[in-house]
Structures are given as C-alpha cells and as structure tokens.
Design a protein around this motif. Sequence first.
Motif: not given
Length: 123
Positions: A20-27, A29-30
């Motif tokens: 999730g940290v590597l693939r998400r673009r929404n802060a 969700l990170v």
Amino acid sequence: MRPVIPYVTAALLFGLGVYGVLRRRNAVLVLMSVELMLNAVNLILVTADTTARAVLPHSGQVFALFVIVLAAAEIGVGLAIVLQLYRLRATVAVDEVPLTEPADTPEVGAGREPATTGPEVGR
C-alpha cells in the motif's frame, strides 16, 4: 496456541502495508498502510512475548503499547500535513506534491528599498 499462525498473519499484514505504501497515490491511504505495518509489528511483539518468556515479564506488551502511542502521534501529525496539503493544492495525491522549491519565485524583499529603523542622524 501455535505461534506460526500469528507470525504468518503479521507477515501478511506487513506485506500488505508495504504494498500500500509503494503503490498508493492518495496520502490518506498511504497513512492507512503505515498503520497496517505498525499493527503487524504489534502482533509480532505480543506473540513473541507470549511464546518466549523473556527475562523481563510482559516486555513485548510494553513495547506494543509504545508502538500504539507512536502510531497515534504519527496519525495526528500525518493528518495535519494532509489537511494542509489539501488546503494548498486541493488534492491529496502524493505524486503531485512538489519536492523542490519552484525556481521562479522572487526572493523575499527583492526589488524593495531597504527599510530604515529610525531617522538618519548625521547624513
């Protein structure tokens, strides 16, 4: 209780958090993915405390409590940063955050006369 099941569950949670940290673009969700990783560490600490009794009793549970406090502080600061980012940019997409200062902004005080603090004496 077999300690393999919580360890595998923690490894899956941690892997899901890293993904999730590597693939998400929404802060937001990170931040949620970071919380998943911290909860996986808590699960490992508590499982290790119950399966292998250390010299200090309940040391894994105490460390898990510290991780929970750290996670609460991280969420407070992280959400404040995300809200400020949304106010400035109207988006919380991590890809659109500029990492460097723009070069075309004028310096503070450029083009102005120097300010005087009082009447000039002797000139």
